[in-house]
Design a protein around this motif. Sequence first.
Motif, PDB file in Angstrom:
ATOM      1  N   TYR A 103       0.876  -1.178   0.000  1.00 53.57           N
ATOM      2  CA  TYR A 103       0.000   0.000   0.000  1.00 53.57           C
ATOM      3  C   TYR A 103       0.908   1.221   0.000  1.00 53.57           C
ATOM      4  CZ  TYR A 103      -3.695  -3.275   1.207  1.00 53.57           C
ATOM      5  OH  TYR A 103      -4.584  -4.313   1.180  1.00 53.57           O
ATOM      6  N   ARG A 130      -2.268   5.241  -3.620  1.00 53.03           N
ATOM      7  CA  ARG A 130      -3.185   6.249  -3.099  1.00 53.03           C
ATOM      8  C   ARG A 130      -2.522   7.617  -3.185  1.00 53.03           C
ATOM      9  NH1 ARG A 130      -5.705   6.047   3.051  1.00 53.03           N
ATOM     10  NH2 ARG A 130      -7.766   6.803   2.448  1.00 53.03           N
ATOM     11  N   TRP A 138      -2.059   5.094   6.586  1.00 48.61           N
ATOM     12  CA  TRP A 138      -3.244   4.571   5.885  1.00 48.61           C
ATOM     13  C   TRP A 138      -4.062   3.796   6.915  1.00 48.61           C
ATOM     14  CZ3 TRP A 138      -2.666   2.902   0.138  1.00 48.61           C
ATOM     15  CH2 TRP A 138      -3.925   2.718  -0.450  1.00 48.61           C
ATOM     16  N   PRO A 139      -4.707   4.513   7.839  1.00 51.35           N
ATOM     17  CA  PRO A 139      -5.347   3.850   8.981  1.00 51.35           C
ATOM     18  C   PRO A 139      -6.423   2.852   8.594  1.00 51.35           C
ATOM     19  CG  PRO A 139      -5.924   6.203   8.880  1.00 51.35           C
ATOM     20  CD  PRO A 139      -4.809   5.976   7.917  1.00 51.35           C
ATOM     21  N   GLU A 140      -7.100   3.074   7.464  1.00 54.84           N
ATOM     22  CA  GLU A 140      -8.170   2.154   7.057  1.00 54.84           C
ATOM     23  C   GLU A 140      -7.638   0.759   6.724  1.00 54.84           C
ATOM     24  OE1 GLU A 140      -9.145   6.259   5.228  1.00 54.84           O
ATOM     25  OE2 GLU A 140      -7.397   5.010   5.601  1.00 54.84           O
ATOM     26  N   GLN A 141      -6.359   0.686   6.364  1.00 51.21           N
ATOM     27  CA  GLN A 141      -5.764  -0.606   6.003  1.00 51.21           C
ATOM     28  C   GLN A 141      -4.875  -1.176   7.108  1.00 51.21           C
ATOM     29  OE1 GLN A 141      -6.344  -2.623   3.610  1.00 51.21           O
ATOM     30  NE2 GLN A 141      -7.621  -1.344   2.304  1.00 51.21           N
ATOM     31  N   GLN A 163       0.518   2.136  13.379  1.00 53.38           N
ATOM     32  CA  GLN A 163      -0.196   1.279  12.431  1.00 53.38           C
ATOM     33  C   GLN A 163       0.542  -0.040  12.176  1.00 53.38           C
ATOM     34  OE1 GLN A 163      -1.509   3.679   9.011  1.00 53.38           O
ATOM     35  NE2 GLN A 163      -1.764   5.414  10.397  1.00 53.38           N
TER      36      GLN A 163
END
Length: 213
Positions: A103, A130, A138-141, A163
């Motif tokens: 990512y 992204r 990238w906190p959502e991942q 993270q």
Amino acid sequence: MSMPDPRMIQLVMALRGGGVTDARVMGAIERTPRDLFVPERFDDQAYDDRPLPIDCGQTISQPLIVAHMTQALELDDRSKVLEIGTGSGYQTAILSRLARRVYSVERYRTLGQLAQSRFEALRLSNIVPRIGDGTVGWPEQAPFDRIILTASAPTRPDVILDQLKPGGIAIAPVDSGKRQVLMRYQRIEDGFDARELMDVRFVPLIEGEAKSL
């Protein structure tokens, strides 16, 4: 069968001479044509062991630094990796050959789009790009097995390090007085085990997404 590029052979020898010992990392570098990632005007220097300018005032890192950072991550084919700073995409491409999924966050749209076209040309399908603010990760991942920053943070980047999975490893350049130090952080039960790897020089990590580039 095509003959090996003598420039790549010379680069590989330079990396070995510079202390890169991980055979998987060396193999990933050998399979990643650096000339695809540099502006055409620098094609004659594409395999020199030196950083080169790219668009948006950024640089493609020195191959020796790329190799040492990748080696320090201790990747395997199950690793879920967060990269802050796609840049040219060269480091990203090497990570993608060693990890399950990468990512990658880039603040400059121009760089992100150019990198994506290179990934497609190399048929690298395990990269998730992204355009956005890399300082927030990238906190959502999250969580990630490994994290790598390709821009220098002014202090320990705790928002990003948080993270990491327990036991996970992050590699990040961090400002330290008049020096920039490449740091290795490993998440442990009560925080992070930190150690210095080497002095480096990276562009600064900048907050926010670049609106016009």
